[in-house]
Design a protein around this motif. Structure first.
Motif, PDB file in Angstrom:
ATOM      1  N   GLY A   1      -1.893   9.665  -6.289  1.00 17.65           N
ATOM      2  CA  GLY A   1      -3.190   9.578  -5.592  1.00 17.65           C
ATOM      3  C   GLY A   1      -4.117  10.503  -6.207  1.00 17.65           C
ATOM      4  O   GLY A   1      -5.414  10.441  -5.253  1.00 17.65           O
TER       5      GLY A   1
ATOM      6  N   ASN B   1       0.660   5.880   0.618  1.00 11.04           N
ATOM      7  CA  ASN B   1      -0.267   7.115   0.884  1.00 11.04           C
ATOM      8  C   ASN B   1       0.144   8.283   0.061  1.00 11.04           C
ATOM      9  O   ASN B   1      -0.927   8.609  -0.571  1.00 11.04           O
ATOM     10  CB  ASN B   1       0.557   7.379   2.352  1.00 11.04           C
ATOM     11  CG  ASN B   1      -0.140   8.664   2.857  1.00 11.04           C
ATOM     12  OD1 ASN B   1       0.309   9.560   2.639  1.00 11.04           O
ATOM     13  ND2 ASN B   1      -1.208   8.532   3.756  1.00 11.04           N
TER      14      ASN B   1
ATOM     15  N   PRO C   1       0.836  -1.107   0.144  1.00 11.81           N
ATOM     16  CA  PRO C   1       0.012   0.053   0.070  1.00 11.81           C
ATOM     17  C   PRO C   1       0.962   1.173   0.113  1.00 11.81           C
ATOM     18  O   PRO C   1       1.975   1.247   0.412  1.00 11.81           O
ATOM     19  CB  PRO C   1      -0.964   0.091   1.478  1.00 11.81           C
ATOM     20  CG  PRO C   1      -0.796  -1.618   1.681  1.00 11.81           C
ATOM     21  CD  PRO C   1       0.611  -1.937   1.089  1.00 11.81           C
TER      22      PRO C   1
ATOM     23  N   THR D   1      -3.439  -0.319  -3.122  1.00 11.90           N
ATOM     24  CA  THR D   1      -4.272   0.061  -2.170  1.00 11.90           C
ATOM     25  C   THR D   1      -3.709   1.338  -1.635  1.00 11.90           C
ATOM     26  O   THR D   1      -2.481   1.548  -1.482  1.00 11.90           O
ATOM     27  CB  THR D   1      -4.095  -1.075  -0.776  1.00 11.90           C
ATOM     28  OG1 THR D   1      -4.589  -2.394  -1.164  1.00 11.90           O
ATOM     29  CG2 THR D   1      -4.937  -0.617   0.611  1.00 11.90           C
ATOM     30  N   LEU D   2      -4.607   2.249  -1.560  1.00 10.77           N
ATOM     31  CA  LEU D   2      -4.385   3.643  -1.214  1.00 10.77           C
ATOM     32  C   LEU D   2      -4.627   3.730   0.320  1.00 10.77           C
ATOM     33  O   LEU D   2      -5.914   3.618   0.557  1.00 10.77           O
ATOM     34  CB  LEU D   2      -5.037   4.627  -2.038  1.00 10.77           C
ATOM     35  CG  LEU D   2      -4.945   6.074  -1.682  1.00 10.77           C
ATOM     36  CD1 LEU D   2      -3.520   6.595  -1.721  1.00 10.77           C
ATOM     37  CD2 LEU D   2      -5.754   6.940  -2.925  1.00 10.77           C
ATOM     38  N   LEU D   3      -3.763   4.377   1.013  1.00 17.72           N
ATOM     39  CA  LEU D   3      -4.217   4.577   2.548  1.00 17.72           C
ATOM     40  C   LEU D   3      -3.881   6.013   2.812  1.00 17.72           C
ATOM     41  O   LEU D   3      -2.871   6.719   2.582  1.00 17.72           O
ATOM     42  CB  LEU D   3      -3.458   3.697   3.490  1.00 17.72           C
ATOM     43  CG  LEU D   3      -3.462   2.455   3.414  1.00 17.72           C
ATOM     44  CD1 LEU D   3      -2.215   1.369   4.018  1.00 17.72           C
ATOM     45  CD2 LEU D   3      -4.735   1.775   3.712  1.00 17.72           C
ATOM     46  N   ARG D   4      -4.955   6.725   3.376  1.00 13.19           N
ATOM     47  CA  ARG D   4      -4.925   8.296   3.610  1.00 13.19           C
ATOM     48  C   ARG D   4      -4.650   8.215   5.229  1.00 13.19           C
ATOM     49  O   ARG D   4      -5.007   7.424   5.880  1.00 13.19           O
ATOM     50  CB  ARG D   4      -5.993   8.836   3.190  1.00 13.19           C
ATOM     51  CG  ARG D   4      -6.350   8.949   1.780  1.00 13.19           C
ATOM     52  CD  ARG D   4      -5.246   9.775   1.078  1.00 13.19           C
ATOM     53  NE  ARG D   4      -5.569  10.058  -0.282  1.00 13.19           N
ATOM     54  CZ  ARG D   4      -4.677  10.562  -1.155  1.00 13.19           C
ATOM     55  NH1 ARG D   4      -3.637  10.981  -0.786  1.00 13.19           N
ATOM     56  NH2 ARG D   4      -4.958  10.691  -2.361  1.00 13.19           N
TER      57      ARG D   4
ATOM     58  N   PRO E   1      -9.910   8.645  -2.527  1.00 15.13           N
ATOM     59  CA  PRO E   1      -9.988   8.298  -1.317  1.00 15.13           C
ATOM     60  C   PRO E   1      -9.366   7.042  -0.842  1.00 15.13           C
ATOM     61  O   PRO E   1      -9.011   6.297  -1.930  1.00 15.13           O
ATOM     62  CB  PRO E   1     -11.584   8.233  -0.849  1.00 15.13           C
ATOM     63  CG  PRO E   1     -12.033   7.864  -2.290  1.00 15.13           C
ATOM     64  CD  PRO E   1     -11.004   8.666  -3.361  1.00 15.13           C
ATOM     65  N   THR E   2      -9.130   6.713   0.371  1.00 12.93           N
ATOM     66  CA  THR E   2      -8.654   5.306   0.835  1.00 12.93           C
ATOM     67  C   THR E   2      -9.489   4.269   0.297  1.00 12.93           C
ATOM     68  O   THR E   2     -10.607   4.426   0.142  1.00 12.93           O
ATOM     69  CB  THR E   2      -8.620   5.212   2.533  1.00 12.93           C
ATOM     70  OG1 THR E   2      -7.646   6.320   2.990  1.00 12.93           O
ATOM     71  CG2 THR E   2      -8.280   3.807   2.985  1.00 12.93           C
TER      72      THR E   2
END
Length: 311
Positions: free
Chosen positions: A279, A233, A231, A308-311, A288-289
């Motif tokens: 992102g 950010n 993932p 996977t994007l994690l904010r 968004p996440t």
């Protein structure tokens, strides 16, 4: 012994070690396994599970063997981590604040070979709280540590939550830069001190484009490689290969199959190509996440992988 196996040397009564060598790139996933053969009439053999590691990534989950530090200085931090079990802190176990009139340094034990890269970025997650007159430095050396240069302005003040920071290594890439050392240095004066500096999840983000003969860079087939980091950010990067010039479209899709962003679109020459995504969607808004897919469309058909994007 199995083909391409590496015999381990005895380092102490119950410790063995060795060095894996090969043509690896930053971001590659290295898989390895241990085998134990008993030299007796029984010929017993034991096999470990298969382990894997991301090259160019340091989460400190296996201790500080890859780093040089001095007693009373930098060490493992287990309470305030970003991921996993460990981060590092310049004065663990010494109370709330770092010492006065101190210079504490942690240095990468072996240099990085950046000679085959045209660009590279040092990425890390950290937070810090320095007293007035105290500073943190991120530094690099290309001459085995004889001289050091700062990768940014000194860190000062306080940021009390982990955030991702990036430092350009572009001036340390290309021929001759095959032994680049990195270090983190905290310097304090005699006045008010603070809780210090916490660092986790260090990685090298490369742009593998340039150095080497052109024929070495032409792949045999269309391939879409794993995104790195993933993932992520703030930013991740994709890499794909083309054996000949062709029209491609590299895009980001959500779980509904909707196109969120187009990263590349058009006629692209043969070779290995790397591109980054920050992102953001096609309108420039932060996505968004969540789970996404990155899709490479070529005349040979589509190739899709998860992200996977994690904010």
């Amino acid at each position: 012994a199995a083909k391409d196996s590496l015999p381990l040397e005895t380092l102490s009564v119950d410790t063995f070690g060795g060095r894996i060598r090969g043509q690896f790139n930053y971001g590659d996933v290295l898989k390895y396994q241990f085998a134990i053969n008993e030299r007796s009439a029984l010929s017993l053999r034991g096999m470990s599970p298969i382990y894997e590691m991301n090259l160019g990534f340091e989460g400190f989950e296996f201790g500080l063997d890859a780093w040089q530090t001095k007693p009373g200085g930098w060490g493992l931090e287990k309470q305030r981590v970003r991921t996993g079990q460990n981060a590092i802190h310049e004065s663990p176990g010494q109370g709330v604040n770092y010492p006065a009139d101190a210079e504490v340094i942690i240095t990468l034990r072996e240099g990085l070979d950046l000679s085959r890269l045209s660009q590279a970025t040092l990425s890390l997650w950290h937070f810090f709280a320095f007293g007035e007159g105290d500073y943190g430095y991120v530094e690099a050396s290309r001459d085995s540590g004889q001289t050091w240069s700062a990768l940014s302005e000194p860190l000062t003040g306080s940021v009390l939550k982990y955030y991702q920071a990036e430092f350009s290594l572009d001036e340390l890439t290309g021929p001759g830069n095959d032994n680049v050392l990195l270090r983190f240095r905290l310097r304090s004066d005699a006045s008010i001190n603070g809780p210090g500096w916490f660092i986790d999840d260090i990685s090298i983000l490369p742009i593998r484009t340039a150095v080497g003969r052109e024929e070495e860079m032409i792949p045999d087939e269309v391939m879409l490689f794993d995104a790195y980091p993933n993932p992520f950010n703030a930013q991740t990067q994709f890499q794909y290969s083309l054996p000949v010039e062709m029209t491609i479209r590299l895009s980001i899709m959500n779980t509904l199959g909707q196109e969120v962003a187009v990263i590349e679109n058009g006629v692209t020459p043969a070779g290995v190509h790397t591109i980054r995504w920050d992102g953001r969607d096609r309108l420039g808004h932060a996505a968004p996440t969540g789970l996404y897919f990155y899709r490479l469309q070529t005349p040979n058909g589509p190739m899709v992988k998860k992200l996977t994007l994690l904010r």
